[in-house]
Every structure is written in structure tokens, then in C-alpha cells.
Scaffold this motif. Structure first.
Motif, mmCIF file in Angstrom:
data_model
loop_
_atom_site.group_PDB
_atom_site.id
_atom_site.type_symbol
_atom_site.label_atom_id
_atom_site.label_comp_id
_atom_site.label_asym_id
_atom_site.label_seq_id
_atom_site.Cartn_x
_atom_site.Cartn_y
_atom_site.Cartn_z
ATOM 1 N N GLU A 34 0.867 -1.325 -0.102
ATOM 2 C CA GLU A 34 0.174 0.155 0.008
ATOM 3 C C GLU A 34 0.946 1.273 -0.131
ATOM 4 O O GLU A 34 1.755 1.469 0.920
ATOM 5 C CB GLU A 34 -1.018 0.111 1.192
ATOM 6 N N VAL A 35 0.820 2.050 -1.124
ATOM 7 C CA VAL A 35 1.573 3.138 -1.181
ATOM 8 C C VAL A 35 0.734 4.449 -0.760
ATOM 9 O O VAL A 35 1.682 5.375 -0.269
ATOM 10 C CB VAL A 35 2.138 3.475 -2.635
ATOM 11 N N LEU A 36 -0.441 4.444 -0.782
ATOM 12 C CA LEU A 36 -1.388 5.470 -0.282
ATOM 13 C C LEU A 36 -2.406 4.961 0.401
ATOM 14 O O LEU A 36 -3.130 4.014 0.154
ATOM 15 C CB LEU A 36 -1.829 6.280 -1.378
ATOM 16 N N HIS A 37 -2.575 5.605 1.538
ATOM 17 C CA HIS A 37 -3.606 5.241 2.537
ATOM 18 C C HIS A 37 -4.715 6.335 3.175
ATOM 19 O O HIS A 37 -4.143 7.259 3.820
ATOM 20 C CB HIS A 37 -3.132 4.412 3.359
ATOM 21 N N GLY A 38 -5.831 6.528 2.702
ATOM 22 C CA GLY A 38 -6.778 7.495 3.003
ATOM 23 C C GLY A 38 -6.210 8.935 2.803
ATOM 24 O O GLY A 38 -6.472 9.655 3.811
ATOM 25 N N VAL A 39 -5.652 9.205 1.607
ATOM 26 C CA VAL A 39 -5.290 10.458 1.334
ATOM 27 C C VAL A 39 -6.676 11.462 0.886
ATOM 28 O O VAL A 39 -7.514 11.044 0.275
ATOM 29 C CB VAL A 39 -4.293 10.637 0.111
ATOM 30 N N ASN A 40 -6.600 12.541 1.571
ATOM 31 C CA ASN A 40 -7.642 13.619 1.568
ATOM 32 C C ASN A 40 -6.821 14.979 1.111
ATOM 33 O O ASN A 40 -6.099 15.490 1.885
ATOM 34 C CB ASN A 40 -8.535 13.827 2.695
ATOM 35 N N LYS A 55 11.371 10.484 0.665
ATOM 36 C CA LYS A 55 11.358 9.592 -0.346
ATOM 37 C C LYS A 55 10.527 8.389 0.019
ATOM 38 O O LYS A 55 10.261 7.853 1.060
ATOM 39 C CB LYS A 55 12.880 8.945 -0.237
ATOM 40 N N ASP A 56 9.761 7.780 -0.952
ATOM 41 C CA ASP A 56 8.912 6.673 -0.830
ATOM 42 C C ASP A 56 7.585 7.176 -0.144
ATOM 43 O O ASP A 56 6.910 6.079 0.620
ATOM 44 C CB ASP A 56 9.722 5.415 -0.299
ATOM 45 N N ALA A 57 7.264 8.221 -0.157
ATOM 46 C CA ALA A 57 6.077 8.777 0.668
ATOM 47 C C ALA A 57 4.702 8.825 -0.148
ATOM 48 O O ALA A 57 3.735 8.602 0.231
ATOM 49 C CB ALA A 57 6.127 10.237 1.147
ATOM 50 N N ALA A 61 3.351 8.444 -7.013
ATOM 51 C CA ALA A 61 1.926 7.664 -7.053
ATOM 52 C C ALA A 61 0.585 8.557 -6.944
ATOM 53 O O ALA A 61 -0.182 8.526 -8.106
ATOM 54 C CB ALA A 61 1.587 6.687 -5.888
ATOM 55 N N LEU A 62 0.540 9.724 -6.193
ATOM 56 C CA LEU A 62 -0.253 10.537 -6.097
ATOM 57 C C LEU A 62 -0.625 11.437 -7.335
ATOM 58 O O LEU A 62 -1.738 11.381 -7.968
ATOM 59 C CB LEU A 62 -0.673 11.389 -4.983
ATOM 60 N N ILE A 63 0.723 11.864 -7.759
ATOM 61 C CA ILE A 63 0.764 12.615 -9.394
ATOM 62 C C ILE A 63 0.211 11.744 -10.449
ATOM 63 O O ILE A 63 -0.573 12.403 -11.239
ATOM 64 C CB ILE A 63 1.813 13.198 -9.502
ATOM 65 N N GLU A 64 0.702 10.413 -10.488
ATOM 66 C CA GLU A 64 0.202 9.673 -11.657
ATOM 67 C C GLU A 64 -1.200 9.183 -11.356
ATOM 68 O O GLU A 64 -1.744 9.287 -12.610
ATOM 69 C CB GLU A 64 1.204 8.322 -11.429
#
Length: 96
Positions: A34-40, A55-57, A61-64
Motif C-alpha cells: 500500500e503506497v497511499l492510504h486514506g489521502v484527502n 522518499k517513498d512517501a 503515485a499521487l501525481i500519476e
């Protein structure tokens, strides 16, 4: 198939109606990790926004996901009122 923009707008809180970017409870996985979890996130139209982190935050992934190049695992994403993955041509050809 996604909802028409008017139905999407009706479902959003009043503060989000003029937002350029809306992200709600976004999750993303990469190879079982899991690279993103519950982003608002909400970025109002006309605002400058910086995405910073170690790094690796999950910044790439968010931009893509916002660009429509990566599929999210869960959550809701709108860029200029459209889902960037399902409605990529509509997002890419909108005037800014």
C-alpha cells in the motif's frame, strides 16, 4: 460509467464546488504494497500547490493518479470536475 458533472457537483460539499482537485479517502497499491492510504486533499481553483514529502512517501503515485496514468485502489478523485482515469480526454483537454 461516471455521473454527469451536475450530479457530481450536487454530491460535493459547497466548499468543493470550485475546486480544481478533489481527493477523498484515496488508496493505492503497488505490487501488494500500500503506497497511499486514506489521502484527502482539496486544491481550490487558481491556487498554487506544492506536494512535499520524504522518499517513498507516495508523491509520484499521487501525481500519476491525478494525471490518469495510474489506477487507484479506492477512494474518489476529481480533476477539473472529472475522474482523471475514467475521463482522461475530458481532463486533458479542459482549459485551465
Amino acid at each position: 460509467m461516471s455521473q454527469p458533472q451536475s450530479a457530481q457537483a450536487a454530491a460535493l460539499p459547497p466548499d468543493d464546488l470550485d475546486a480544481a482537485v478533489i481527493v477523498r479517502d484515496l488508496t493505492a497499491n503497488d505490487g501488494g504494497h500500500e503506497v497511499l492510504h486514506g489521502v484527502n486533499l482539496t486544491v481550490p481553483s487558481g491556487q498554487v500547490f506544492a506536494l512535499l514529502g520524504p522518499k517513498d512517501a507516495g508523491k509520484t503515485a499521487l501525481i500519476e493518479i491525478l494525471e490518469g496514468y495510474r489506477r487507484r485502489s479506492g477512494g474518489e478523485v476529481q480533476v477539473l470536475g472529472a475522474d482523471p482515469h475514467d475521463e482522461r480526454p475530458a481532463v486533458r483537454h479542459q482549459p485551465v
